[in-house]
Design a protein around this motif. Sequence first.
Motif, PDB file in Angstrom:
ATOM      1  N   GLN A 126       0.837  -1.200   0.000  1.00 16.29           N
ATOM      2  CA  GLN A 126       0.000   0.000   0.000  1.00 16.29           C
ATOM      3  C   GLN A 126       0.870   1.249   0.000  1.00 16.29           C
ATOM      4  O   GLN A 126       1.761   1.397   0.829  1.00 16.29           O
ATOM      5  CB  GLN A 126      -0.886   0.015   1.253  1.00 16.29           C
ATOM      6  CG  GLN A 126      -1.694   1.275   1.466  1.00 16.29           C
ATOM      7  CD  GLN A 126      -2.792   1.445   0.448  1.00 16.29           C
ATOM      8  OE1 GLN A 126      -3.672   0.601   0.357  1.00 16.29           O
ATOM      9  NE2 GLN A 126      -2.752   2.514  -0.319  1.00 16.29           N
ATOM     10  N   PHE A 127       0.584   2.152  -0.969  1.00 13.54           N
ATOM     11  CA  PHE A 127       1.231   3.454  -0.939  1.00 13.54           C
ATOM     12  C   PHE A 127       0.634   4.263   0.214  1.00 13.54           C
ATOM     13  O   PHE A 127      -0.585   4.264   0.429  1.00 13.54           O
ATOM     14  CB  PHE A 127       1.026   4.206  -2.246  1.00 13.54           C
ATOM     15  CG  PHE A 127       1.870   3.700  -3.379  1.00 13.54           C
ATOM     16  CD1 PHE A 127       3.254   3.876  -3.367  1.00 13.54           C
ATOM     17  CD2 PHE A 127       1.296   3.043  -4.454  1.00 13.54           C
ATOM     18  CE1 PHE A 127       4.044   3.412  -4.410  1.00 13.54           C
ATOM     19  CE2 PHE A 127       2.073   2.578  -5.498  1.00 13.54           C
ATOM     20  CZ  PHE A 127       3.458   2.750  -5.476  1.00 13.54           C
ATOM     21  N   VAL A 128       1.504   4.964   0.931  1.00 10.43           N
ATOM     22  CA  VAL A 128       1.047   5.807   2.034  1.00 10.43           C
ATOM     23  C   VAL A 128       1.860   7.079   2.070  1.00 10.43           C
ATOM     24  O   VAL A 128       2.996   7.136   1.568  1.00 10.43           O
ATOM     25  CB  VAL A 128       1.178   5.091   3.402  1.00 10.43           C
ATOM     26  CG1 VAL A 128       0.299   3.863   3.477  1.00 10.43           C
ATOM     27  CG2 VAL A 128       2.642   4.747   3.697  1.00 10.43           C
ATOM     28  N   VAL A 129       1.263   8.120   2.649  1.00 10.68           N
ATOM     29  CA  VAL A 129       2.015   9.284   3.113  1.00 10.68           C
ATOM     30  C   VAL A 129       2.213   9.067   4.598  1.00 10.68           C
ATOM     31  O   VAL A 129       1.246   8.875   5.345  1.00 10.68           O
ATOM     32  CB  VAL A 129       1.258  10.590   2.826  1.00 10.68           C
ATOM     33  CG1 VAL A 129       1.866  11.741   3.607  1.00 10.68           C
ATOM     34  CG2 VAL A 129       1.284  10.888   1.341  1.00 10.68           C
ATOM     35  N   ILE A 130       3.466   9.075   5.033  1.00  9.39           N
ATOM     36  CA  ILE A 130       3.779   8.588   6.372  1.00  9.39           C
ATOM     37  C   ILE A 130       4.748   9.529   7.090  1.00  9.39           C
ATOM     38  O   ILE A 130       5.603  10.161   6.465  1.00  9.39           O
ATOM     39  CB  ILE A 130       4.379   7.163   6.265  1.00  9.39           C
ATOM     40  CG1 ILE A 130       4.478   6.498   7.635  1.00  9.39           C
ATOM     41  CG2 ILE A 130       5.731   7.185   5.565  1.00  9.39           C
ATOM     42  CD1 ILE A 130       4.765   4.994   7.565  1.00  9.39           C
ATOM     43  N   PRO A 193       4.667  13.196  -4.367  1.00 11.06           N
ATOM     44  CA  PRO A 193       6.003  13.803  -4.277  1.00 11.06           C
ATOM     45  C   PRO A 193       5.986  15.153  -3.564  1.00 11.06           C
ATOM     46  O   PRO A 193       4.942  15.774  -3.385  1.00 11.06           O
ATOM     47  CB  PRO A 193       6.400  13.980  -5.745  1.00 11.06           C
ATOM     48  CG  PRO A 193       5.076  14.186  -6.445  1.00 11.06           C
ATOM     49  CD  PRO A 193       4.062  13.358  -5.696  1.00 11.06           C
ATOM     50  N   ARG A 194       7.164  15.577  -3.147  1.00 15.78           N
ATOM     51  CA  ARG A 194       7.421  16.936  -2.644  1.00 15.78           C
ATOM     52  C   ARG A 194       6.447  17.347  -1.537  1.00 15.78           C
ATOM     53  O   ARG A 194       5.706  18.316  -1.659  1.00 15.78           O
ATOM     54  CB  ARG A 194       7.383  17.943  -3.791  1.00 15.78           C
ATOM     55  CG  ARG A 194       8.479  17.712  -4.832  1.00 15.78           C
ATOM     56  CD  ARG A 194       8.451  18.782  -5.897  1.00 15.78           C
ATOM     57  NE  ARG A 194       7.200  18.802  -6.634  1.00 15.78           N
ATOM     58  CZ  ARG A 194       6.928  17.990  -7.646  1.00 15.78           C
ATOM     59  NH1 ARG A 194       7.820  17.088  -8.063  1.00 15.78           N
ATOM     60  NH2 ARG A 194       5.785  18.064  -8.287  1.00 15.78           N
ATOM     61  N   SER A 201       6.323   9.932   1.055  1.00 10.16           N
ATOM     62  CA  SER A 201       5.630   8.779   0.472  1.00 10.16           C
ATOM     63  C   SER A 201       6.447   7.517   0.702  1.00 10.16           C
ATOM     64  O   SER A 201       7.679   7.542   0.737  1.00 10.16           O
ATOM     65  CB  SER A 201       5.396   8.987  -1.025  1.00 10.16           C
ATOM     66  OG  SER A 201       4.191   9.658  -1.252  1.00 10.16           O
ATOM     67  N   GLU A 202       5.732   6.416   0.855  1.00  7.39           N
ATOM     68  CA  GLU A 202       6.384   5.137   1.106  1.00  7.39           C
ATOM     69  C   GLU A 202       5.449   4.027   0.645  1.00  7.39           C
ATOM     70  O   GLU A 202       4.219   4.201   0.638  1.00  7.39           O
ATOM     71  CB  GLU A 202       6.667   5.008   2.602  1.00  7.39           C
ATOM     72  CG  GLU A 202       7.554   3.858   3.009  1.00  7.39           C
ATOM     73  CD  GLU A 202       7.868   3.905   4.501  1.00  7.39           C
ATOM     74  OE1 GLU A 202       7.563   2.893   5.197  1.00  7.39           O
ATOM     75  OE2 GLU A 202       8.397   4.930   4.978  1.00  7.39           O
ATOM     76  N   LEU A 203       5.997   2.894   0.277  1.00  5.23           N
ATOM     77  CA  LEU A 203       5.198   1.727  -0.067  1.00  5.23           C
ATOM     78  C   LEU A 203       5.322   0.728   1.073  1.00  5.23           C
ATOM     79  O   LEU A 203       6.373   0.131   1.290  1.00  5.23           O
ATOM     80  CB  LEU A 203       5.686   1.095  -1.369  1.00  5.23           C
ATOM     81  CG  LEU A 203       4.896  -0.139  -1.845  1.00  5.23           C
ATOM     82  CD1 LEU A 203       3.446   0.239  -2.163  1.00  5.23           C
ATOM     83  CD2 LEU A 203       5.580  -0.798  -3.035  1.00  5.23           C
TER      84      LEU A 203
END
Length: 277
Positions: A126-130, A193-194, A201-203
């Motif tokens: 799952q892609f997340v903003v973390i 991004p940015r 962002s992280e998977l």
Amino acid sequence: MKASMSIGDFSRATKLSAKTLRFYHQVELLVPVRVDPVNGYRFYDTEQISAAQVIRNFRLMDMPVEVIRGVLSAPSPHDRDLLIAGHLARMEAQLEATRSAVVSLRGMLYPSLAPVEVIRRSLEPQFVVIIRETINLADLGAWYTGAMDELDALVATAKVSPAGPRGGIWDTELFLNEHGGAALFIPTHAPVPRLPGRAHSELLPAVELAVATHRGTDDTIMQVYGELGRYVTRQGISLAGPIRETYLEGRPGGSQESVTEIGWPISTTSSPPAERI
């Protein structure tokens, strides 16, 4: 010569014992105006009664002696008020911790939770903003609040579009050694991004979890954690790895009502998919 009070009279006027007054003298918090050089008797000025009453009230509030000294010697009312406000904030935190412990212990004595259902769940990558950092356990509450507020701001400014409920990842070391990894995240459909601040962002990798749901306040969440731990131990499927929480409703913390899924990493051995305990 200005009239002075014996330690007995001063004790009666301030409700402070002789033992306490001797200690305050020793730590230079309340120094007698005169000490008899022959017998060591202490004498106090009547003007010290007000200071003694202030000290007594602060001590009833469990204010440390060093803080009281700072309050009494503060160079300005603003500095004095900051010290008092800081102590009141610490007292409020202690009261909340005490209230939570009382509710938790009462729940152990008089269980009111419905049976805890544990299910198996396979999570895909799952892609997340973390926001992920290594922290001290003592800082967890403040860190959690700050990170959640930072994620709130990203959503409010449309920098992040959530693809699901928020979650948290908590390393075993954080609780075992009081120092370890903590993370809060928002699922996204693709990398973002940015990003400003601490977020990136992280998977997240795929993971197999045993999942139980807690409904209520933080006062009772440890009961669900305990039942989940019993389940994975009985099944012999517990794996090393971080606990993953998913916040379905509300924001956990204190006396707020919320719904949280707790995921415990497990091996993929065959076993019944669910159990009520």
